[in-house]
Design an enzyme around this catalytic site. Structure first.
Site, PDB file in Angstrom:
ATOM      1  N   ASP A 327       1.355  -1.136   0.226  1.00 56.07           N
ATOM      2  CA  ASP A 327       0.087   0.346   0.299  1.00 56.07           C
ATOM      3  C   ASP A 327       0.987   1.201  -0.091  1.00 56.07           C
ATOM      4  O   ASP A 327       1.827   1.488   0.849  1.00 56.07           O
ATOM      5  CB  ASP A 327      -0.968   0.114   1.159  1.00 56.07           C
ATOM      6  CG  ASP A 327      -0.523  -0.185   2.603  1.00 56.07           C
ATOM      7  OD1 ASP A 327       1.022  -0.547   2.947  1.00 56.07           O
ATOM      8  OD2 ASP A 327      -1.258   0.060   3.573  1.00 56.07           O
ATOM      9  N   GLU A 511      11.761   0.716   8.184  1.00 65.21           N
ATOM     10  CA  GLU A 511      10.811  -0.110   7.321  1.00 65.21           C
ATOM     11  C   GLU A 511      11.730  -0.326   5.823  1.00 65.21           C
ATOM     12  O   GLU A 511      11.212  -1.491   5.651  1.00 65.21           O
ATOM     13  CB  GLU A 511       9.654   0.516   7.543  1.00 65.21           C
ATOM     14  CG  GLU A 511       8.819   0.240   7.099  1.00 65.21           C
ATOM     15  CD  GLU A 511       7.046   1.307   6.733  1.00 65.21           C
ATOM     16  OE1 GLU A 511       6.159   0.445   6.405  1.00 65.21           O
ATOM     17  OE2 GLU A 511       7.569   2.292   7.116  1.00 65.21           O
TER      18      GLU A 511
END
Length: 551
Positions: A327, A511
């Protein structure tokens, strides 16, 4: 670094949202499962049995999110009321909160708002940093959380055993993240956490019928890539009772993904299932709701304004994109560039179907091990049929790689992405296909710092130039398992050097990373997070798999 939670200056926010618009937003969120288009969804959608913060707080929720009272939309979605929601809403509707400062004060008076996430500990000065493996081992306790018994009115879901969070703004357990985190936990001898996290996910299936995206009420309408079977494959437990319980959870998860399959004719779709032109069954990403995501409410509303399509379609496709874990990405975009053209639910993804093939094979093997021959035959046949359908519809022989299938245009989308490596990882690809994909990977996906996610730059975080830990592991392991050990080793080497370079510079595990320029990654709906569960896990697993690599 986690996003700050202070409000933006009032000069940069709308002073007041019109009452009509607020009522519209409230009505979008008021129903647990809004009506579905009969062309794409059966009319008999199951009733929801939960309420998200948007459902509970209606126009108050919409006002807080649209006026960006907190910089991160997840903040208010995670808040806990100090008193009964009905009383809070009554006082809100009786008051005057045209001023943003007054609205924020009202929220802080009536809710316990989560504090800004503290950065994960960095490892001292550059000259004093411990080895990367030592730092990762020290991070596990920092990211470990104890069982959750939600407070009244909280969006948190119950979690019965200790678990590891990704880090930063992600303060709950997430589904597909956790498998990659577990890869590192096993290498560091933390089998206790591996087992307790599997127990948590099994409990979620038993309670909710599937594993939600994350353990929040607003995530319950969707799942994430089905990797529970891979987690169970890491377990050292041989207790037959535990194995039977886990097998039951896998079968129930499979039923969730196949819900509505028995209603379909060729060319039809229901929930997560798509009947291909020959009647064979494949899957897509889906969400049972077609309202803005609670945690990204404002972002979703603004995208829908630009789209020129029914807002419910946009909201569902944004939600389905969140279920994919990618996403967002050009994979889901009609024009390959603009989020306003998102159409996730009209795409049959190669990664999802590869994982479901793996799930079906795992169930067949577990059933055989427990002497349930009928189950073993059934799921082996399902896996074989899925493999044939993947080969027929998702293999692009002319280009030499697997690609997503466009339902409306009845052809593969054509673009090469790191998802093309999933069939190698789950045993779908033939040796010839694996060799072709290895060539395509070397030609288009191999970047200086690891595997590219896609080959296009859109500003979305699951596109170039970003590289992500889970895709490095899936890609390298898939190549290794199909005889392309040198390329697998090269991917691991490049990724470890990328992670180690940033660790030496800042002491942080991130991340995502820019694998073109070997620096921190960017893009997406929120600032770059550190911690970080799956980066720690994959990095540790690569170091264990290739102990002689220099990084």
């Amino acid at each position: 670094m986690a996003r700050a939670y202070s409000a933006y200056p009032s000069s940069r926010r709308p002073k007041r949202i019109g009452a009509t618009f607020l009522l519209l937003l409230a009505s979008v969120a008021s129903g647990p499962v809004p009506a579905q288009s009969p062309a794409r969804q059966p009319a008999s959608a199951p009733a929801a049995t939960y309420a998200s913060p948007a459902d509970i707080y209606g126009d108050l929720f919409a006002a807080v999110q649209m006026r960006r009272i907190f910089a991160d939309g997840k903040t208010f979605a995670d808040a806990v009321p100090r008193r009964a929601p009905a009383a809070i809403l009554r006082d809100y509707r009786a008051g005057d909160f045209a001023n943003d400062a007054a609205l924020k004060r009202f929220v802080l008076d009536n809710f316990i708002v989560p504090a800004e996430a503290a950065p994960a500990p960095s490892a001292g000065g550059e000259q004093a940093r411990p080895p990367l493996t030592t730092h990762i081992a020290m991070l596990w306790p920092e990211l470990t959380r104890q069982p959750v018994r939600p407070e009244p009115g909280s969006s948190a879901l119950a979690v019965p055993a200790p678990y590891v969070v990704p880090g930063g703004r992600f303060r709950e357990i997430y589904y597909w993240d956790s498998y990659f985190t577990m890869l590192g936990l096993t290498r560091d001898g933390r089998d206790d956490l591996v087992e307790s996290m599997i127990d948590d996910f099994v409990a979620l299936v038993e309670r909710h019928g599937h594993i939600p995206n994350g353990t929040r009420s607003y995530y319950l309408s969707r799942s994430q890539p089905p990797v529970l079977y891979l987690m169970i494959g890491l377990s050292k437990t041989r207790n037959p009772a535990v194995q039977r319980r886990r097998l039951a959870a896998l079968r129930r998860e499979h039923a969730y993904w196949m819900r509505g399959a028995d209603t379909l004719r060729p060319g039809g779709s229901a929930y997560h299932v798509v009947a291909m032109p020959d009647g064979s069954l494949l899957n897509r990403y889906w969400d049972d709701r077609d309202s803005p995501r609670d945690e990204s409410w404002r972002e979703d509303v603004l995208v829908a304004r630009e789209a020129g399509r029914p807002s419910g379609e946009i909201f569902r496709d944004l939600r389905a994109g969140a279920e994919s874990g990618w996403d967002f990405t050009s994979r889901w975009l009609g024009d390959g560039r603009s989020l306003a053209t998102i159409r996730t639910s009209r795409i049959v993804p190669v990664d999802l179907n590869s994982l479901l093939h793996g799930l079906e094979r795992a169930i067949a093997e577990d059933c055989a091990r427990l002497a349930d021959r009928a189950c073993a035959r059934d799921f082996a046949a399902r896996a074989d049929k899925r493999k044939a359908a993947i080969t027929r519809y998702l293999w692009d022989a002319a280009k030499g790689y697997f690609a997503d299938y466009d339902i409306d245009h009845k052809r593969t989308k054509g673009a090469v992405t790191a998802a093309a490596l999933y069939p190698l990882f789950t045993g779908v690809a033939t040796q010839a296909q694996a060799s072709a994909i290895a060539g395509a990977t070397h030609r288009w996906l191999l970047a200086p710092g690891g595997l590219r996610t896609t080959t296009v730059t859109t500003g979305q975080q699951w596109d170039s130039p970003n590289g992500w830990a889970p895709l490095q592991w899936i890609g390298a392991e898939g190549l290794r398992r199909t005889g392309h050990a040198a390329l697998a080793r090269d991917i691991a080497q490049r990724w470890l050097r990328t992670v180690a370079r940033e660790y030496r510079a800042s002491g942080r595990m991130l991340e995502k990373y820019d694998v073109e320029d070997i620096r921190p990654g960017g893009g997406g709906e929120y600032p770059l997070q550190d911690g970080f569960g799956w980066t720690n896990g994959v990095t540790r697993a690569f170091i264990a798999a290739y102990p002689d690599l220099q990084y």
